[in-house]
Design a protein around this motif. Structure first.
Motif, PDB file in Angstrom:
ATOM      1  N   PHE A   9       0.870  -1.011   0.168  1.00 42.63           N
ATOM      2  CA  PHE A   9      -0.065  -0.027  -0.098  1.00 42.63           C
ATOM      3  C   PHE A   9       0.885   1.384  -0.098  1.00 42.63           C
ATOM      4  O   PHE A   9       1.870   1.433   0.935  1.00 42.63           O
ATOM      5  N   LYS A  10       0.860   1.989  -1.143  1.00 44.75           N
ATOM      6  CA  LYS A  10       1.727   3.188  -0.990  1.00 44.75           C
ATOM      7  C   LYS A  10       0.680   4.398  -1.295  1.00 44.75           C
ATOM      8  O   LYS A  10      -0.428   4.384  -2.014  1.00 44.75           O
ATOM      9  N   THR A  11       1.338   5.716  -0.677  1.00 45.61           N
ATOM     10  CA  THR A  11       0.442   6.744  -1.456  1.00 45.61           C
ATOM     11  C   THR A  11       0.510   7.116  -2.754  1.00 45.61           C
ATOM     12  O   THR A  11       1.687   6.995  -3.442  1.00 45.61           O
ATOM     13  N   ARG A  19      -2.645   3.803 -14.409  1.00 46.05           N
ATOM     14  CA  ARG A  19      -3.532   2.858 -13.800  1.00 46.05           C
ATOM     15  C   ARG A  19      -4.872   3.087 -13.431  1.00 46.05           C
ATOM     16  O   ARG A  19      -5.852   2.513 -13.380  1.00 46.05           O
ATOM     17  N   TYR A  20      -5.013   4.163 -12.560  1.00 44.66           N
ATOM     18  CA  TYR A  20      -6.194   4.716 -12.119  1.00 44.66           C
ATOM     19  C   TYR A  20      -7.398   4.804 -13.186  1.00 44.66           C
ATOM     20  O   TYR A  20      -8.441   4.487 -12.921  1.00 44.66           O
ATOM     21  N   ILE A  64      -2.149   0.450  -4.564  1.00 44.53           N
ATOM     22  CA  ILE A  64      -2.224  -0.981  -4.196  1.00 44.53           C
ATOM     23  C   ILE A  64      -1.550  -2.002  -5.339  1.00 44.53           C
ATOM     24  O   ILE A  64      -2.200  -1.913  -6.331  1.00 44.53           O
ATOM     25  N   SER A  65      -0.455  -2.799  -4.794  1.00 44.84           N
ATOM     26  CA  SER A  65       0.406  -3.609  -5.573  1.00 44.84           C
ATOM     27  C   SER A  65       0.512  -4.907  -4.912  1.00 44.84           C
ATOM     28  O   SER A  65       0.168  -5.069  -3.642  1.00 44.84           O
ATOM     29  N   GLU A  66       0.630  -6.135  -5.806  1.00 51.61           N
ATOM     30  CA  GLU A  66       1.143  -7.175  -5.110  1.00 51.61           C
ATOM     31  C   GLU A  66       2.501  -7.068  -4.868  1.00 51.61           C
ATOM     32  O   GLU A  66       3.468  -6.505  -5.414  1.00 51.61           O
ATOM     33  N   PRO A  70       5.363  -5.268  -7.242  1.00 55.02           N
ATOM     34  CA  PRO A  70       5.244  -4.073  -6.740  1.00 55.02           C
ATOM     35  C   PRO A  70       5.197  -2.999  -7.732  1.00 55.02           C
ATOM     36  O   PRO A  70       4.519  -1.677  -7.265  1.00 55.02           O
ATOM     37  N   GLU A  71       5.519  -3.041  -8.979  1.00 52.94           N
ATOM     38  CA  GLU A  71       5.452  -1.782  -9.840  1.00 52.94           C
ATOM     39  C   GLU A  71       4.220  -1.685 -10.671  1.00 52.94           C
ATOM     40  O   GLU A  71       3.669  -0.842 -11.039  1.00 52.94           O
TER      41      GLU A  71
END
Length: 171
Positions: A9-11, A19-20, A64-66, A70-71
């Motif tokens: 979880f990142k800002t 992606r959004y 949010i990424s796996e 993470p990218e």
């Protein structure tokens, strides 16, 4: 950054906007959204509001990424202040790329978000609003411990949305 067993979880940053837009423009991720998929302008305005919420409150919806990749942002979710009719409430929300559905990620996001709201933000109540036909999201909210609380007449000429709540156990 924050982590769960499988997720990061990142800002959100400006580089996450594409992606959004992709996730929110997809008709399948908006199946129960009476306004339908977002066009570019709506996505830009909503993403800008999301980043402004972070600046103003120091929390909001995460990108949010796996952990394994993470990218690649697979979705957005977290807490924000949202109008429920004419009352502002702390709102739990999420939207995940359809390619990552049915893996338990929505529940993992919900549980992490609730813990964050209660423990780090020191809130006592968290709400969520869901369309009544969205059985998958209703099941996720229930798995996360939320209970049906009320209804909200928020969309003209449509069935009322359902409001769910979870309250912190105060001992």
């Amino acid at each position: 950054m924050k982590y769960t067993e499988r997720l990061v979880f990142k800002t959100p940053e400006q580089k996450d906007f594409q992606r959004y837009f992709e996730i929110n423009a997809d008709p399948e991720t908006n199946l129960y959204n009476p306004y339908g998929p977002m066009n570019f302008e709506k996505a830009k305005n909503t993403f800008d509001a999301l980043t402004e919420h972070w600046k103003e409150h120091q929390f909001g919806f995460w990108a949010i990424s796996e952990k394994e990749n993470p990218e690649l942002v697979i979705g957005f979710g977290g807490l924000n202040y949202r109008l429920y009719g004419d009352v502002v409430k702390l709102n739990l929300g999420y939207r995940i790329d359809k390619d990552f559905w049915n893996k338990g990620y929505a529940t993992e996001i919900g549980v992490h978000t609730i813990r964050h709201g209660f423990e780090e933000l020191r809130q006592n109540q968290i709400f969520a609003v869901v369309r009544p036909d969205n059985q998958a999201s209703i099941k996720v909210l229930e798995k996360c411990g939320l209970q049906l609380f009320d209804e909200l007449n928020d969309i003209p000429n449509q069935k009322n949305s359902l409001i769910f709540i979870i309250q912190k156990n105060i001992e």
